[in-house]
Scaffold this active site. Structure first.
Site, short mmCIF file in Angstrom:
data_model
loop_
_atom_site.label_atom_id
_atom_site.label_comp_id
_atom_site.label_asym_id
_atom_site.label_seq_id
_atom_site.Cartn_x
_atom_site.Cartn_y
_atom_site.Cartn_z
N THR A 12 0.83 -1.21 0.00
CA THR A 12 0.00 0.00 0.00
C THR A 12 0.86 1.26 0.00
O THR A 12 0.51 2.26 -0.61
CB THR A 12 -0.92 -0.01 1.24
N SER A 52 1.51 -7.41 -1.24
CA SER A 52 2.05 -8.57 -0.53
C SER A 52 1.05 -9.73 -0.48
O SER A 52 1.42 -10.85 -0.16
CB SER A 52 2.52 -8.19 0.88
N THR A 85 1.32 -4.76 4.11
CA THR A 85 1.05 -5.20 5.48
C THR A 85 0.42 -6.59 5.54
O THR A 85 0.53 -7.27 6.56
CB THR A 85 0.09 -4.21 6.17
N ASP A 86 -0.23 -7.01 4.45
CA ASP A 86 -1.01 -8.25 4.51
C ASP A 86 -0.18 -9.46 4.92
O ASP A 86 -0.64 -10.31 5.69
CB ASP A 86 -1.68 -8.55 3.16
N1 ASP Z 1 -2.87 -3.91 2.60
C1 ASP Z 1 -1.68 -4.26 2.01
C2 ASP Z 1 -0.55 -3.26 2.17
O1 ASP Z 1 -0.37 -2.64 3.12
C3 ASP Z 1 -1.69 -4.73 0.66
C4 ASP Z 1 -0.50 -5.60 0.56
O2 ASP Z 1 -0.32 -6.42 1.42
O3 ASP Z 1 0.29 -5.41 -0.33
O4 ASP Z 1 0.26 -3.08 1.34
#
Ligand code: ASP
EC number: 3.5.1.1
Length: 336
Positions: A12, A52, A85-86
């Site tokens: 993100t 991710s 973050t995922d």
């Molecule tokens: N929500 C996720 C992020 O923070 C999407 C991911 O994992 O790429 O990037």
């Protein structure tokens, strides 16, 4: 001058909206550096640019290899990894398992995209660079720095889909605010394991969640699909319903390594119950993962199996976590 290397992987923090298709990771990391302390010499490069949620084991290995290569270079005081973050908890944990160097590896990201007016990416990245540049974080291993909190990668998990502080579970090592870092604790680190090889990419370890009425024959199907390891996300302190003890025995007889974790976010697996509960599952050969949640237990098992480690050495590797009977911090979102 202190030197920090930033490795971009996407997420993100590097995402922008693409007409009608949602946010997509597209920004090179050098476009994200505006808020970073000019007192620190920053060098950056992109390892990949992806969400991710799309990462494979191969991708995670490639990120880990890039980190280890940079960490071995004497000119770097610290490494920062921008990451979605995922699945940050998987990559950060794998890096922590294999990082022998003293330089800290600080993972960060954002919950709101780079093109959001209130994006949290620049502040998180500035905090991560301060953390990586601070000599007091040497030997902290891999950590996750988010919303001013620095947590050991081990046992940390994404606990909230949207909150600015989504991570919890792992030990709180410090706080960082406006360029000032306040250490809270030193992490307890396990013995370093060998870096992942290409074998890791195709090592199949599956996670099976346990819920009322769930079908233990799923384990047999996974054995048929040539899985090498199964992590049970048991109920409570590590339990499962009727039929699982026998299914674990069949999987073990077929040479599949089985671990017993829990679907509960806080607290360790402790065999307490009979009648198919944790006591019987462990007696059937399931290895308790202690306070490691299923997703990190899977990473540890995949790394061990890819190195050719077999039981009882897999069990010994999990024993470090099994002795940790205390939750490493209090829940951050107790009422949600
Ligand atoms: N929500 C996720 C992020 O923070 C999407 C991911 O994992 O790429 O990037």
């Amino acid at each position: 001058m202190t030197t920090v290397k930033i490795l971009g992987t996407g997420g993100t923090i590097a995402s922008r909206a693409v007409d009608g298709h949602g946010a997509v990771a597209s920004e090179p990391v050098e476009n994200l550096l505006d808020g970073v302390d000019p007192e620190v010499t920053v060098r950056s490069r992109d390892v990949m640019t992806t969400g991710s949620y799309r990462l494979t084991l191969r991708d995670i290995r490639l990120i880990a290899e890039s980190v280890l290569d940079e960490a071995a270079r004497p000119e770097h005081d610290g490494i920062v990894v921008t990451h979605g973050t995922d699945t940050m908890e998987e990559t950060a944990f794998l890096v922590d398992l294999v990082l022998a160097e003293r330089v800290p590896v600080v993972f960060t990201g954002a919950q709101r995209s780079a093109d959001a007016t209130d994006t949290d990416g620049p502040r998180n990245l500035a905090d991560a660079v301060h953390t990586a540049a601070d000599p007091r974080t040497q030997n902290w291993g891999a950590v996750i720095c988010f919303d001013g909190e620095i947590r050991a990668a081990t046992q940390t998990a994404k606990m909230h889909t949207l909150a600015s502080a989504p991570f919890a579970g792992g030990a709180l090592l410090g706080r960082v605010h406006s360029g000032r870092l306040s250490p809270v604790a030193d992490p307890v680190r396990r013995a370093t394991l060998g870096r992942p090889s290409a074998e890791f990419d195709t090592t199949r370890v599956d996670i099976v969640p346990i819920y009322p009425g769930s079908d233990p024959e799923l384990l047999d199907l996974l054995v048929e699909r040539s899985t090498q390891g199964i992590v049970l996300a048991g109920t409570g302190s590590g339990n499962a319903g009727a039929g699982y003890v026998e299914a674990v025995q069949r999987a073990r007889a077929a040479g599949v390594v089985v671990a017993l974790s829990t679907r509960v976010p806080y607290g360790p697996v402790v065999p307490i119950y009979g009648n198919g509960g944790g006591v019987d599952l462990v007696a059937a050969g399931a290895i308790p993962t202690g306070a490691l949640h299923p997703f990190q237990a899977r990473m540890l098992m995949a790394l061990l199996l890819s190195h050719g480690v077999r039981e009882p050495d897999v069990a010994a590797a999990f024993a470090a976590d099994a002795t940790d009977l205390k939750p490493s911090c209090t829940p951050q979102h107790p009422s949600e």
